[in-house]
Structures are given as structure tokens and as C-alpha cells.
Enzyme design. Sequence first.
Site: not given
Ligand SMILES: Nc1nc2c(ncn2[C@@H]2O[C@H](COP(=O)(O)OP(=O)(O)OP(=O)(O)O)[C@@H](O)[C@H]2O)c(=O)[nH]1
Length: 475
Positions: A339, A347, A356, A382
Site C-alpha cells: 500500500d 493526491n 494516477d 493505491e
Molecule cells: N489518483 C488516484 N487516487 C486514488 C485512486 N484510487 C484511490 N485513490 C485515492 O487514494 C487515497 C487513499 O487514501 P487512504 O486510504 O486514506 O490512504 P493513505 O492516504 O495512503 O493513508 P495510509 O494508507 O494510511 O498511508 C484516497 O484519497 C483515494 O481517493 C486512483 O486510481 N487514482
Amino acid sequence: MSTAKTSCSSLMTTTFSARYTRLSRFLAGLTAAVMTVVALALLPYADLPAERVALLVPVFSSVQATLNAVIAYLVVLQFYADRKYPTALISIGFAFSALLSAIQIVSLPGVFTEGGNFERFAPIAIWLWVARLSGHALLILLAMLVLKGRPALLASERSVGYQTAVFAIMPVVLAVMVYAFLGYNRDLLPGLMDASGSYSGLAHGRAGYFMLACWTLALLGILLVTRLQRGFDCWLAFSAYSYILYLIVNFTSASRFTIGWYTSRFFELAAAATLLGALLFEVLRMQQRLKKLYSNAYQASIRDGLTGLYSRRYFDTALARELAAAERSRRPLSLLMVDIDYFKQYNDTHGHLAGDDCIRRVAASLLDGFRGSDIVARYGGEEFVVILPDTGRELACQTAERLRSQIMALGIPSVRPADANEPVVTVSIGLSHQPPGAEPRKTMQTLIGEADDALYKAKRQGRNRVVCAAERTDG
Ligand SMILES: Nc1nc2c(ncn2[C@@H]2O[C@H](COP(=O)(O)OP(=O)(O)OP(=O)(O)O)[C@@H](O)[C@H]2O)c(=O)[nH]1
């Protein structure tokens, strides 16, 4: 608007692709030019008497009838696919011609009797020939008129099977009707051939001009209505042109067993053979296209659109398969759950598009870091998963560590909370493991759950690290 109209006015858009139209136009045009030269060269000799080879004409006629029957079969199947009535009418034209040829063969000398049934059938035989050629041309002309008048008219999907059967039977009914009509009126029919075998009355009379007019109109219809948009249109036009040459050479001789009478048949044969060749070529190409489409659709169904990695759905089936294989072969299996850290902040700071891009770069690095037998998939957002078949816990831990460093080394600039010390994008990895021959063996859900728990632990411990599920259980 004009594109929709154009595609409607072309024949056989379902099966026959546009890609080879230019090549078909060129080849059909070139062949037509060569045949014209041959026909012109033949004309001065058309009248010369030739050897009487009794079987030559029946053989020609049988081949031609068979070719036309196969064309009719392929075209009526095409109607089943494209549901266009002009397609059905064209198939009727070819089937009608094939059937009347078959009936005509019976009357030819040397087929069933030495002298042939020709004398007995004579008035009918030559009329059958007239009916066959003009009927065939008129059916093609009718197809062109329908195509012009109602380009969007389609058979309903529900009734197309039944209609295909009707269109397949229709030529039989037509041929029988023509044969019965001619037989019934045989004494009333004007004789088109004299005792010496000359049919100049036909060739230079109304019946001859009528046959020529039918094929000329059919050719004009094909050219004007289809505008030769598809390969099939080009070869159909070529076939109509060949019939015109056939009649011209045949009528120039106007007598049986002459050079013109024999050689004219080559033009009729060329008409059917080239069209059949074009049809078979397109069927072959359609097979290739279907294969490619199927392969593309299959890849799209098992791949993630953003990264090109395997999809979650594929991962589920792959994990079940690999777990079963590991159990059978008593080999270990490991699972990594990867992850990206602080991705939400990434983002929020750089925008979704940059997010992306970051996901794509991490995915590419993941693909780089594993063996061909390992299965790398995007689990969602992600988050990624990697199945490592035949990989023990130690090796899996080393691999995960290497991967973590590899992603840091990408140097994707990151925005971090105040307590984070890495200015680049990092990943946390949770690892679960199925030891060889372990009992009770783990289910898919257990293995995924353990990797997920380990990942959660890695996040809680500060991120940018690898945690192995077995350590936690053991500890
Ligand atoms: N750009 C983009 N963002 C994505 C995609 N899929 C998920 N996300 C974003 O990935 C982010 C995941 O956030 P969180 O689950 O809070 O995880 P994090 O911020 O990485 O926090 P930790 O995992 O605890 O380190 C969210 O803001 C989603 O909108 C994608 O295909 N493209």
C-alpha cells in the site's frame, strides 16, 4: 450523418471489412481490364468452329453451378448476420442461377445420353439459359434498388432465422416455377436455335439484348448504389462485368461448338470463382478479427485499466488456483499486500492526475521486481497484491524488503506530515505465508486477512516497512 448513410448503402458491413477495399478495387479493376483485353482478342476468332468435346460444357456448367451454390450459401448466411434484405436477394440470385444450371446440365449432349436430351429439351434448354442469366441479373438489380430505397431496412432479430430459411428455399421455388412454366409452354416458345446449332436469332434479337441490358443495369446498380465501398461490392461488380463479357463473346459466335462458344464460359467461371475467392478471404479475415477481438476482450477483463497489472477479479481466481497447486505439490506460497503511504495527501497536494501517474510508476516498479511466475495485481485504489508461488517466508521477506527499497529509489517527491522523515513516496507491505504441507491449511480468506492485518500493523508502526504475519502469530 453522411458516414451513417454511407455505411448503410454498402453491402455486407457485418462481415466484410473496409480495410481491403482499395486493394479489392485495384485487383478487380486490373482483372477486369485483363479480361477485356482477352475478350477483344478473342472476338475475331469467336466464329471459328472448334473440336466437339462433348463433356467440356457439362463439366464447365457443373463447376459453375457448384461455385454459385457455394456463393449463395455463404451470402444467405451473411443475411443471417447482417439482416439486410439486399444480401438475401443477392443470395437468391446466385442460388437461382445454380439451380437452373443444374437443370440445364441434364439436357446437354453426352451427359445422360450420347446425343443428349438436348434435341428433346432444345426449346426449353436455351430458354432456361436465358431465364437463368436474366433472372440472376434482375435479382441483383432488385437488391440494389432495395439497398438504395431502404438502406436501413433490417429483418427483425427474432424472425431472422425463419426468414433465412425462407430465403434459402425461395430459389428452389423460383427455379421450379420457371422450369414448369417453360415446360408447360414449350410448344408456344419461339425457337431460339436452328437445326445447325446457330442461335444468332437469340444473340442478335430481343432476348439477347434483354440479357445484356439486365447485366448492364445490374452492374450500373452495383456501381452507383454501393460506390464500391467494400471488397465484396468490388467483386460483385466484377462478376456482373464478367457476365457482360461472357454474353458479348458468346453472342459474337452465335453458334455452338465454336471458339467463342467454348471460351465465353471462362468469363462466367471467372465471375463465380473470383467472387467466391473474395468471400472465402473475408471469412478467413473475420476469423482472425474475432480471434483478436476475443483476445483483447479477455485481456481487458483480466487487466486493470490504469496500471496494466492483473485485476482484482483475476487475482481472486489466481490465488485460489495457486493455493490449490501449492497444497498438491506441498510447496510454500507467500502473499504480499502493498500500500502506498500517505497517498491521500499526495493526491490532495499534487492532484488526481499526478496521483494516477504515481500509481502507474509504483505498479511498473512492482512488475519489474518479480519473477514471471509471480502474479502482481492491483487490489484497489493505491493497494497492490503479489502472489509468490513456491516462495518460503524468508525469501518472501527479502523480496518485500527489496521491493520497498526499490520504490523509495524511484524518488517520487512526496508531501508528508511533519513527523515523516522521507521526502519520497514509500510503501508499506504486509506479508502472509502458507508453509509447505501445513495443516490445517489456510484458506484464501485467511491468507488475505493475515496479509491485511500485517499491512495494518506496518502502517501503525510508522509506515515504509515490511511486516510478516507469521512473526506476529509466533510472537
Ligand atoms: N489518483 C488516484 N487516487 C486514488 C485512486 N484510487 C484511490 N485513490 C485515492 O487514494 C487515497 C487513499 O487514501 P487512504 O486510504 O486514506 O490512504 P493513505 O492516504 O495512503 O493513508 P495510509 O494508507 O494510511 O498511508 C484516497 O484519497 C483515494 O481517493 C486512483 O486510481 N487514482
